[in-house]
Structure formats: C-alpha cells, structure tokens
Design an enzyme around this catalytic site. Sequence first.
Site, PDB file in Angstrom:
ATOM      1  N   LYS A 183       0.970  -1.202   0.066  1.00  0.00           N
ATOM      2  CA  LYS A 183       0.032  -0.071  -0.045  1.00  0.00           C
ATOM      3  C   LYS A 183       1.016   1.339  -0.182  1.00  0.00           C
ATOM      4  O   LYS A 183       1.614   1.587   0.864  1.00  0.00           O
ATOM      5  CB  LYS A 183      -0.998  -0.071   1.196  1.00  0.00           C
ATOM      6  CG  LYS A 183      -1.966   1.049   1.321  1.00  0.00           C
ATOM      7  CD  LYS A 183      -2.490   1.664   2.267  1.00  0.00           C
ATOM      8  CE  LYS A 183      -1.702   2.819   2.875  1.00  0.00           C
ATOM      9  NZ  LYS A 183      -1.664   4.167   2.198  1.00  0.00           N
ATOM     10  N   GLU A 258      10.123   1.312  10.613  1.00  0.00           N
ATOM     11  CA  GLU A 258      10.951   1.917  10.374  1.00  0.00           C
ATOM     12  C   GLU A 258      10.002   3.386  10.641  1.00  0.00           C
ATOM     13  O   GLU A 258       9.417   3.808   9.705  1.00  0.00           O
ATOM     14  CB  GLU A 258      11.405   2.120   8.905  1.00  0.00           C
ATOM     15  CG  GLU A 258      12.091   0.819   8.205  1.00  0.00           C
ATOM     16  CD  GLU A 258      13.698   0.713   9.073  1.00  0.00           C
ATOM     17  OE1 GLU A 258      14.096   1.613   9.799  1.00  0.00           O
ATOM     18  OE2 GLU A 258      14.524  -0.176   8.663  1.00  0.00           O
TER      19      GLU A 258
END
Length: 482
Positions: A183, A258
């Site tokens: 996505k 992250e």
Amino acid sequence: MNLRELAPAPESTAILNLRDSYGLYIDGRWVDAHGGSMATISPATEKPIAEIGLANAGDIDLAVKAARKAYDTVWSRMSGSERGKYLFRIARLLQERAREFAVAETVDNGKPIRETRDIDIPLVAAWFFHYAGWADKLDFAGLGTNPRALGVAGQIIPWNFPLLMLAWKVAPALAAGNTVVLKPAETTPLTALMFVDICEQAGLPAGVVNIVPGLGEVAGQALVTHPGVNKIAFTGSTSVGRHIARELAGTDVALTLELGGKGANIVFDDAAIDEAVEGTVNGIFFNQGHVCCAGSRLLVQENVHDEFVEKLKRRVSTLRVGDPLDKNTDVGAINSREQLDRIEAISATGEPEGASRWTLECAVPKAGFWFRPTIFTGVSTSNTIAREEIFGPVLSVLTFRTPQEALDKANNSPYGLSAGVWTQTASRMLTMADGLRAGVVWSNTFNQFDPTSPFGGYKESGFGREGGRHGVTAYLAAGGAR
Ligand code: TAP
C-alpha cells in the site's frame, strides 16, 4: 493526460505516458477499487495528475488471497536463482525507464528532478540489483541450511521516497521468496502504480506483487489486521507505528517498523568546516527535509559556532527554491498542504520558546505548497523544535563544549535513527559512534545510502533493519523453522 502544462520543462514531462485513472493491481491484472477514489495532485502546482482508486477491506482481502495463492503455487516453489532472474530483470527495466520514473516521482512528490534523477531512481535500481544477488545465496550466508520465506508480506510505505521505499520493501521480500501486498501513501501512489508495468514487462507471475493504493485507516488497517498476512513491514510515523504494534501484539505476524527521527549532526572544532557546512546543508535541505534520518539538530562546538553559522547561512542563501522539474532547483515543494501546516505549526513555536529564526529570502510560486529553508539558532534541548520531528526544511542549531556534552545532547531524544559526526580525529569519531544511540552514524558525511548497509532505528525510531543481509533476514523464518 497532458502534463505539459504542469511545468515549463516540456522535454521532461512529455515522456510521461500516464493514464487518467488507475485501479488496483491484484493477481496480475487491473481491477476496480471499492473504497472510492481521489486525485493525486502535483504539490508544486496543486493540479490533478490522475484519479486513483482506493482499496477497501474487501479489496485488501482479494489482494492477500492472490498473494497467498501465488506464494503457494508458484513463488515458494521456485528456485532462488529463478527468483533472482526476475529481480535482475526488474532492476534493468527500471534503469531503462529511469528518466520517466524520475519525472513522475518529481511531479507526484514535489522533490527536485536532480534528486529523483541522480539519487532516488538510481538507488531503486541498486536495491533490486543488490537483492537479486541474494536470492540464490541465502543458504551461504549463515541464514540456515534451508531458509524459508515467511509467506505473504503486507507492506505500507510513506510519501517521502515513494519508489525507493517500495524498492526497500519489495526487493528483499521477493528475494527471500515472499509474495507482496503493498500500500503506497495516499499522496504519492503514482510510481508504485507505474511499477506494475515493470513487473509485467519482467514477466513476474500473477499475484507475486499486488499494489493497492488506499487510505491508511482503511486499506492500511485492513492489511495490518488481515489474518492471511505473515509479515508487516511499515515505514511511517511513530504514532501509526505504535498503533500497528498494538494491533499485532500477541499474534505470530512478523513486524518491522521504520519510524521517525530527529538526527543529530555534530560538528567539532577540528572538522573540515567547509565540508561540514556542505554536509549540513545536504543533511537537512535534501528532499525538503522530508527525510526520517535528516540531520535536523545541528550540534556545533561552541568555539566555532559563529563562524559555522555564518558560513551556513551564506551557503543556504544560494539554494534555489521552486519548480521541482527545473534542473537547477535545489529545494522543491512540500508534499502536501497537511505537511506544510505541520511544518508551519512546529516552526511557529521556535521564537516564543527563545530561539532566533533566520529564513531564506526568496520568491516562491503562488500555487503549490512551499516552505523557505529556515535555521533556528540559540535552540535548547527542551525547545519543541529540538524535540519534535518537523519533517521539513527546518534546522535547529544547538551548541556544546565537550564530546560528552555533545553525546548527552544528541542522545537526549526519544528517537534514535541517525547521527553524523564531523571531526578529523579518528579516535574521537570512534568514541562518538560508540556512544550515539542511533541506527546509523555517518562519519564526515550525511544522508548517504547504500543497499549493502543495514538501516533502522533505536528507541521510538522503530526496530528491525532494512538493507544488506539484515534486510533479507527480516523476510525469513528463523533458521527455516517455520
Ligand atoms: P504515516 O502517516 O505514518 O503514513 C505512513 C503510511 O502508513 C501511509 O501509507 C499511510 O497511509 C499509512 N497509514 C496511516 N494510518 C494507518 C493505519 N491506521 N494503519 C495502517 N497504515 C496506516 O507517515 P507519513 O506522514 O506518510 O510519513 C512521515 C513519517 O514517516 C515521518 O515520521 C518519517 O520520519 C517517517 N519515515 C520513516 C522512515 C524510516 S526508514 N525510518 C522513512 C521515511 C519516513 P496514508 O498515506 O493514507 O495516510
């Protein structure tokens, strides 16, 4: 769609051959989205580029099932060397069409064409080349005698390096033998959708890569909570990362996060000052400061502070802000109105909290989202601008007297993603690197990336590493036990 009107650089935009609208790419074909649609716009002009279909939970379900089928029937049965051939093909095709991707990324994201042409897209190809080489060597690298993929990887990426973040995620996942549902961010879906062409040209089997644009709270959420997903790899804000970690707590879904950063860029009085000025500019103004590892906190040793700041302002005064498609532009557009509002709001706290503000005086286009490069001096560690991630072209300057004070100030942050140290004394460099709680420490440079190097954070900057051996291990079941 004629994009020539978007900017006065027809030789660049003319090479784009975009569709007026895009659906979702699931199981090797384009399908309609069922979560509505929205225009992706150029942040430099606010003009629409293309209409993008948005996935709903049902669409995500189809994508995960397609990825599962491809994993079970094709991809997990293929040898590493065959998977590697696909990745090499993808890397070469990306190189062949590098200019087109660079222009599209610049138009959709707002970053300067010099950066997309010379940094983003070449690194994208480099990432695919690197992981292509891993695909048939996993068992030679201390990863177990028969390392196994995790299965279906759900991947969610941000808008600041759209295609590069795709490469960081898709390349190691495929090399390790996983299939993917990705996505992209809602403001920058274009290059991920163009990447579909590359997969098709490379002959990638249907369902191995599925691209599903959509809203974070709808499509992203559905992907995170889908029971058919074995791994979630997320890059984005710390708040959404925290939410995802909570959603997956107690499940057997592998997770790497992250997240944000507040990088310290530390300049000692024995540094090569002119080089450090250059590195500081690159550290914070590269990509409009939309960089998780940006050197947004400059720590300068007190006795060289005045000289350094004067040189820095002189250098920043030469930066050219404006049309990202112009090859001479150094600082492009802010990616969205929302991000611009955020940068303005945090920057507005600087002066009331005691810092001095300096802003590059320059004209900016009337349409689009712009923020002039800004430097705050006299910043203290308790200031909002020294603590919060601004994710824009805003530098906070602090001072220190001793190496220990530099370390204390640098580590005085909830984040721990990046740092840089400028000194010509090797032993000091090593001591600092050892003491800094940051996933990456650059030595006499800043913002350098290489597919062979692991990248990731400590503390609220997330966990897990991307790049090199660590990056591919993150897509393998430990010791092939799964
Ligand atoms: P986010 O708002 O966190 O968005 C990142 C991605 O997550 C987008 O695709 C977003 O979709 C999606 N998302 C939002 N809510 C979600 C939910 N509830 N469930 C699942 N997915 C969801 O961050 P951003 O504004 O795009 O990016 C800026 C942040 O990313 C900064 O903090 C920056 O430091 C960080 N970042 C970190 C790194 C590394 S490597 N550490 C690299 C780049 C950026 P929408 O686009 O629809 O919101």
